[in-house]
Write a protein that holds these residues in place. Structure first.
Motif, short mmCIF file in Angstrom:
data_model
loop_
_atom_site.label_atom_id
_atom_site.label_comp_id
_atom_site.label_asym_id
_atom_site.label_seq_id
_atom_site.Cartn_x
_atom_site.Cartn_y
_atom_site.Cartn_z
N LEU A 444 0.87 -1.18 0.00
CA LEU A 444 0.00 0.00 0.00
C LEU A 444 0.90 1.23 0.00
CD1 LEU A 444 -2.61 -0.76 2.84
CD2 LEU A 444 -3.05 -0.79 0.38
N ALA A 445 0.64 2.17 -0.90
CA ALA A 445 1.41 3.42 -0.94
C ALA A 445 0.49 4.53 -0.46
CB ALA A 445 1.90 3.69 -2.35
N ASP A 446 0.83 5.17 0.66
CA ASP A 446 -0.03 6.19 1.29
C ASP A 446 -1.47 5.67 1.39
OD1 ASP A 446 1.93 8.06 1.86
OD2 ASP A 446 1.76 9.02 -0.11
N GLY A 447 -1.61 4.42 1.75
CA GLY A 447 -2.93 3.82 1.97
C GLY A 447 -3.62 3.30 0.72
N VAL A 448 -3.02 3.52 -0.47
CA VAL A 448 -3.65 3.08 -1.72
C VAL A 448 -2.94 1.81 -2.22
CG1 VAL A 448 -4.14 3.78 -4.12
CG2 VAL A 448 -4.17 5.48 -2.27
N PRO A 449 -3.68 0.77 -2.63
CA PRO A 449 -3.03 -0.46 -3.12
C PRO A 449 -2.01 -0.17 -4.24
CG PRO A 449 -5.37 -0.82 -2.88
CD PRO A 449 -5.14 0.65 -2.65
N ALA A 450 -0.79 -0.69 -4.07
CA ALA A 450 0.27 -0.42 -5.06
C ALA A 450 0.77 -1.72 -5.67
CB ALA A 450 1.41 0.33 -4.39
N GLY A 451 0.01 -2.78 -5.53
CA GLY A 451 0.38 -4.03 -6.20
C GLY A 451 0.68 -5.17 -5.23
N ASP A 452 0.48 -6.38 -5.74
CA ASP A 452 0.80 -7.61 -5.00
C ASP A 452 1.74 -8.41 -5.90
OD1 ASP A 452 -1.35 -6.90 -3.39
OD2 ASP A 452 -2.73 -8.22 -4.48
N PHE A 453 2.64 -9.14 -5.34
CA PHE A 453 3.31 -10.13 -6.19
C PHE A 453 3.72 -11.34 -5.41
CE2 PHE A 453 6.38 -6.94 -5.09
CZ PHE A 453 7.36 -7.71 -4.50
N LYS A 454 4.03 -12.40 -6.22
CA LYS A 454 4.24 -13.73 -5.64
C LYS A 454 5.65 -14.22 -5.90
CE LYS A 454 -0.44 -15.21 -6.67
NZ LYS A 454 -1.24 -15.86 -7.69
N LEU A 455 6.13 -15.03 -4.97
CA LEU A 455 7.35 -15.79 -5.18
C LEU A 455 7.04 -17.22 -4.76
CD1 LEU A 455 10.42 -15.80 -5.83
CD2 LEU A 455 10.84 -15.35 -3.42
N ARG A 456 7.28 -18.18 -5.68
CA ARG A 456 7.06 -19.61 -5.35
C ARG A 456 8.34 -20.14 -4.73
NH1 ARG A 456 7.04 -23.12 -9.67
NH2 ARG A 456 6.11 -24.85 -8.56
N VAL A 457 8.22 -20.78 -3.58
CA VAL A 457 9.42 -21.29 -2.90
C VAL A 457 9.28 -22.79 -2.64
CG1 VAL A 457 10.93 -21.03 -0.91
CG2 VAL A 457 9.72 -19.04 -1.78
N GLN A 458 10.24 -23.54 -3.11
CA GLN A 458 10.27 -24.98 -2.88
C GLN A 458 11.28 -25.28 -1.77
OE1 GLN A 458 8.76 -27.83 -4.95
NE2 GLN A 458 9.30 -28.63 -2.93
N LEU A 459 10.80 -25.91 -0.68
CA LEU A 459 11.73 -26.31 0.38
C LEU A 459 12.30 -27.69 0.02
CD1 LEU A 459 9.90 -25.21 3.65
CD2 LEU A 459 11.61 -23.98 2.30
N ARG A 460 13.56 -27.90 0.39
CA ARG A 460 14.22 -29.17 0.06
C ARG A 460 15.25 -29.51 1.13
NH1 ARG A 460 16.99 -26.39 -5.26
NH2 ARG A 460 18.29 -24.94 -4.10
N SER A 461 15.84 -30.69 1.01
CA SER A 461 16.71 -31.16 2.10
C SER A 461 18.11 -30.54 2.03
CB SER A 461 16.84 -32.69 2.00
OG SER A 461 17.38 -33.02 0.75
N HIS A 462 18.51 -30.01 0.90
CA HIS A 462 19.86 -29.46 0.76
C HIS A 462 19.81 -28.39 -0.33
CE1 HIS A 462 19.41 -32.38 -2.43
NE2 HIS A 462 20.29 -31.68 -3.10
N GLY A 463 20.92 -27.77 -0.55
CA GLY A 463 20.98 -26.78 -1.62
C GLY A 463 21.75 -25.55 -1.20
N LEU A 464 22.10 -24.75 -2.18
CA LEU A 464 22.88 -23.53 -1.93
C LEU A 464 21.99 -22.49 -1.25
CD1 LEU A 464 24.56 -23.25 -5.42
CD2 LEU A 464 25.75 -23.74 -3.28
#
Ligand SMILES: [Zn+2]
Length: 466
Positions: A444-464
């Motif tokens: 929200l920018a000064d109370g007015v909706p300024a956008g939504d966005f998504k990030l998909r996150v996969q959890l796993r047993s290992h990785g960088l």
């Protein structure tokens, strides 16, 4: 003497002095043909060449193409799974393993940049750790020396998978070198022209325009790239070598003993039938059948799925000139993903990679229990200060540790922020059952909706780390 015959007389005199019998003709040296390549492979680490060796076996042995390889690092991080040497000593060994692997494929021209292994999925970390400018200058030099028609490199983009920042950095540098090697004002000391015999600064290379660039991906889901480029069977038998292309590639990979000695030992004990069975099992095979080379771009007009060596000549491909600059003033506040995602959006525009496949919505894989962060770039309306509210929606057990709430942003064109979230530690069975989760950021920018966005996150047993 009339004017015309006088001119002819002078011309005759000059001509005879150019061709007088006492003067031997001087042979002018061309570029060193021993280093001419048809394909230049640019990868991050020793063993990464293995991502494309089935296609390279076809190109080298049956299409009689010349291949050269550039590695970004010596592979001096990570464990030594074979001997006791570590750090720079391990790098010395891995350089030799890589050279031996290339030699088994008939590739003699192999170079290493001075990059260092970077344990991160963030391409910007890797570019910093590789001294981006110096590595790029060197890679442009190697493109001008090897004069390839085609570059094959790793995909510059963020995907759930190994998503190694170094792999991405190799792809970024190779793409930049594609655009710079043919540019006569880029690194001009390399192409300064004829110089004295004992010249020590100026290289007398020439500008060189590569024609096509292709990528391979280290994403978990290969299927998302089907149709993005030409495909080649890894099972086809090489008419010259009388072996399937996967077999030639597999034999070349067995030099990387410090990386996967147990696999190498197991493979070397296999009968041909057992090896073939392994390569036919999609869960065990080292390569997907068929192998797709992801099309990046072409200097001349061509289709993404055309053969690698099709349309190297012809009508130049006009890409709209886009030069990303610092963002100008916006009419209203906007919010988008920053960090590597923001970089890649500008990078694709700058390098005419508009058709390159991207993950939509954006995605990443992280180890369960690790922190995930969401980098944000906020554009202000006309550079004015304003109040930003961020609300984060995440799955149960995911804890927002910073970046949520109300922020008083200063008067400037853009502000960079980040949301940090601690992910839950899951058991092996919970991990197996859990799919990718979505993080949604509402602004929200000064109370007015300024956008939504998504990030998909996969959890796993290992990785960088991200
Ligand atoms: Zn690698």
């Amino acid at each position: 003497m009339r004017q015309t015959s006088r001119v002819l007389w002078i011309a005759g005199l000059l001509l005879s002095s150019f061709t007088s019998p006492g003067r031997a003709q001087v042979k002018v040296l061309g570029a060193d043909e021993r280093f001419k390549a048809d394909i230049l492979v640019v990868v991050a680490h020793p063993d990464d060449e293995g991502a494309v060796t089935p296609y390279l076996a076809r190109a080298i042995y049956d299409l009689h193409k010349r291949v050269a390889v550039v590695y970004g690092t010596h592979g001096d991080s990570g464990g030594n799974n074979y001997g006791r040497e570590h750090a720079a000593g391990l790098g010395d060994i891995r350089e030799m393993e890589a050279r031996e692997s290339c030699a088994r494929m008939g590739i003699k021209n192999v170079w290493f940049l001075d990059g260092k292994d970077t344990a991160s999925q963030n391409v910007l970390n890797s570019l910093a750790n590789w001294h981006h400018g110096a590595s790029l200058e060197r890679l442009v030099e190697l493109v001008r020396l090897t004069r390839p028609d085609v570059i094959i490199t790793s995909l510059p983009g963020v995907f759930i998978g190994e998503n190694h920042g170094d792999h991405q950095a190799a792809g970024v540098l190779a793409t930049e070198a594609f655009d710079l090697a043919g540019n006569v004002v880029a690194f001009p000391s390399q192409i300064a022209g004829a110089s004295e015999h004992r010249e020590i600064y100026l290289q007398n290379l020439q500008a060189w325009q590569v024609k096509k660039i292709y990528y391979w991906a280290d994403a978990n889901d290969d299927k998302q790239f089907s149709g993005t480029g030409p495909t080649y069977s890894i099972k086809e038998v090489s008419p010259t070598k009388k072996k399937p292309y996967w077999r030639i590639a597999l034999d070349a990979a067995t030099t990387h003993l410090t990386q996967y000695p147990a696999d190498i030992e197991r493979i070397q004990k296999m009968s041909d039938a057992e090896a073939e069975k392994m390569m036919s099992d999609p869960d065990a095979a080292w390569w997907t059948e068929p192998e797709t080379l992801i099309f990046g771009k072409s200097y001349n007009v061509t289709k993404a799925t055309d053969d690698v060596f099709a349309n190297l000549e012809g009508e130049p491909n006009r890409c709209p000139e886009l030069s990303p600059k610092v963002q100008g003033p916006s009419a209203a506040p906007t919010i988008k993903l920053g960090g590597p995602w923001g970089f890649y959006q500008s990078f694709r525009e700058a390098h005419c990679l508009g058709s390159l496949h991207v993950a939509n919505p954006p995605e990443i894989g992280v180890m369960a229990g690790a922190q995930v962060y969401v980098p944000l770039t906020i554009a202000h309306a006309n550079g004015k200060a304003f109040k930003l509210q961020l609300k984060v929606e995440a799955s149960k057990g995911w804890k927002v540790t910073s970046g949520e709430g109300e922020f008083a942003l200063p008067a400037e064109t853009t502000t960079e922020l980040r949301v940090e979230i601690e992910t839950p530690i899951l058991t092996a069975s919970e991990l197996k059952a859990s799919g990718a989760q979505e993080i949604v950021v509402h602004a929200l920018a000064d109370g007015v909706p300024a956008g939504d966005f998504k990030l998909r996150v996969q959890l796993r047993s290992h990785g960088l780390p991200q």
